[in-house]
Design a protein around this motif. Structure first.
Motif, short mmCIF file in Angstrom:
data_model
loop_
_atom_site.label_atom_id
_atom_site.label_comp_id
_atom_site.label_asym_id
_atom_site.label_seq_id
_atom_site.Cartn_x
_atom_site.Cartn_y
_atom_site.Cartn_z
N MET A 139 10.06 -3.12 30.58
CA MET A 139 11.02 -3.28 29.51
C MET A 139 11.23 -4.54 28.96
N LEU A 140 11.48 -5.43 29.82
CA LEU A 140 11.94 -6.65 29.61
C LEU A 140 10.89 -7.54 29.03
N GLU A 141 9.61 -7.42 29.40
CA GLU A 141 8.39 -7.80 28.65
C GLU A 141 8.29 -7.56 27.37
N PHE A 142 8.37 -6.01 27.08
CA PHE A 142 8.08 -5.51 25.80
C PHE A 142 9.19 -6.27 25.07
N VAL A 143 10.56 -6.26 25.34
CA VAL A 143 11.53 -6.84 24.57
C VAL A 143 11.25 -8.43 24.37
N ALA A 144 10.83 -9.03 25.48
CA ALA A 144 10.59 -10.50 25.19
C ALA A 144 9.61 -10.63 24.19
N ASN A 145 8.44 -10.08 24.05
CA ASN A 145 7.54 -9.96 23.09
C ASN A 145 7.93 -9.65 21.71
N ALA A 146 8.92 -8.52 21.40
CA ALA A 146 9.41 -8.19 20.10
C ALA A 146 10.14 -9.57 19.70
N LYS A 147 11.05 -10.01 20.57
CA LYS A 147 11.39 -11.27 20.10
C LYS A 147 10.73 -12.50 19.69
N ARG A 148 9.78 -12.69 20.45
CA ARG A 148 8.52 -13.74 20.07
C ARG A 148 7.91 -13.40 18.77
N LYS A 149 7.51 -12.34 18.56
CA LYS A 149 7.15 -11.78 17.41
C LYS A 149 8.06 -12.11 16.48
N ALA A 150 9.18 -11.78 16.41
CA ALA A 150 10.18 -11.86 15.45
C ALA A 150 10.33 -13.15 15.21
N MET A 151 10.46 -14.18 16.07
CA MET A 151 10.72 -15.37 15.93
C MET A 151 9.38 -16.14 15.06
N ALA A 152 7.93 -15.64 15.60
CA ALA A 152 7.05 -16.36 15.10
C ALA A 152 7.20 -15.79 13.42
N VAL A 153 7.25 -14.90 12.72
CA VAL A 153 7.40 -14.21 11.64
C VAL A 153 8.62 -15.05 11.01
N LEU A 154 9.73 -15.38 11.70
CA LEU A 154 10.56 -15.84 10.89
C LEU A 154 10.47 -17.27 10.55
N HIS A 173 0.49 -11.22 5.28
CA HIS A 173 0.07 -10.56 6.40
C HIS A 173 -1.23 -11.39 7.28
N ALA A 174 -2.14 -11.77 6.66
CA ALA A 174 -3.17 -12.63 7.36
C ALA A 174 -2.61 -13.60 8.16
N ARG A 175 -1.79 -14.44 7.41
CA ARG A 175 -1.09 -15.66 7.84
C ARG A 175 -0.34 -15.29 9.02
N THR A 176 0.50 -14.10 8.96
CA THR A 176 1.44 -13.70 9.86
C THR A 176 0.63 -13.19 11.25
N ARG A 177 -0.46 -12.58 11.01
CA ARG A 177 -1.38 -12.46 12.23
C ARG A 177 -1.93 -13.67 13.11
N GLU A 178 -2.38 -14.63 12.20
CA GLU A 178 -2.76 -15.79 12.59
C GLU A 178 -1.71 -16.48 13.59
N ILE A 179 -0.25 -16.50 12.84
CA ILE A 179 0.82 -17.16 13.74
C ILE A 179 1.02 -16.56 15.03
N LEU A 180 1.01 -15.07 15.15
CA LEU A 180 1.20 -14.19 16.27
C LEU A 180 0.21 -14.65 17.30
N LYS A 181 -1.12 -14.73 16.77
CA LYS A 181 -2.06 -14.87 17.72
C LYS A 181 -1.86 -16.54 18.39
N GLN A 182 -1.61 -17.41 17.66
CA GLN A 182 -1.03 -18.64 18.31
C GLN A 182 -0.08 -18.83 19.28
N HIS A 183 0.88 -17.76 19.16
CA HIS A 183 1.94 -17.54 20.23
C HIS A 183 1.43 -16.42 21.22
N GLY A 184 0.33 -16.34 21.28
CA GLY A 184 -0.09 -15.28 22.40
C GLY A 184 0.21 -13.99 22.12
N LEU A 185 0.09 -13.49 20.83
CA LEU A 185 0.61 -11.94 20.63
C LEU A 185 -0.42 -11.49 19.65
#
Length: 204
Positions: A139-154, A173-185
């Motif tokens: 669960m901690l990993e899930f929440v950490a990933n959600a935070k990382r995703k939110a940070m990348a999009v922000l 949306h394409a750029r958002t996916r690119e950013i998430l990929k760069q962050h390992g998501l």
């Protein structure tokens, strides 16, 4: 070889969990209650953005703040699973620990873990994402990933507003996916949950 690797992972997880439990002892009950209240306020604030406003910079900031607080709370409240119970019951215990935070995405994710574990216990094949190990660490990993995703999009949203080009469309949306990929998501898994692109949910 697989057994040795599994044993090593189990030992590593237990060692990490032991350290987190020891570190969490410094948090007082009143501090945790205050943090819970802050999370509920943050969840409500994020949900207040509807329609087009749900893609605004303010909504992205609210989403990140929500997951930041949830991550802080989960990190501060580690626990060990009860051993002599089915996996589905371990996840039901976990649900009791986070239900009062009132975050739908987190609650839905834990409910998914309960459903998958229940099916497996009944001998029903279920290919939805799941991971073994202590429910707290999963669960901690899930929440950490959600935070990382939110940070990348922000960060992307802030950059877009600064440059005056923030428009929510296919390019956004394409750029958002690119950013998430760069962050390992990846953006989401098949159930809408953020996951590490380099770490597909293990199936056992």
């Amino acid at each position: 070889m697989t057994t040795r690797r599994s044993d090593a992972c189990e030992i590593g997880a237990e060692k990490r969990l032991e350290g987190l439990i020891a570190a969490a002892a410094r948090h007082t009950p009143s501090e945790l209650r205050e943090l819970e209240a802050q999370i509920r306020e943050a969840v409500a604030a994020h949900r207040s953005f509807t329609g087009d406003a749900s893609h605004s910079l303010g909504a992205r900031e609210a989403e990140f703040e929500k997951w930041r607080l949830i991550h802080k709370y989960i990190h501060a409240t580690p626990y060990r699973d009860r051993k002599a119970i089915p996996r589905s019951e371990q996840w039901r215990d976990a649900l009791k620990r986070v239900r009062n935070l009132r975050e739908p995405a987190l609650i839905d994710w834990v409910v998914l873990q309960i459903d998958v574990a229940t099916n497996l216990e009944k001998g029903i094949q279920d290919m939805r994402p799941r991971k073994m190990g202590p429910t707290f660490l999963v669960m901690l990993e899930f929440v950490a990933n959600a935070k990382r995703k939110a940070m990348a999009v922000l960060r992307w949203a802030r950059a877009g507003e600064k440059e005056g080009i923030l428009t929510v469309n296919n390019e956004w949306h394409a750029r958002t996916r690119e950013i998430l990929k760069q962050h390992g998501l990846t953006e989401t898994d098949e159930d809408g949950n953020p996951v590490l692109s380099s770490d597909p949910m293990a199936r056992n």
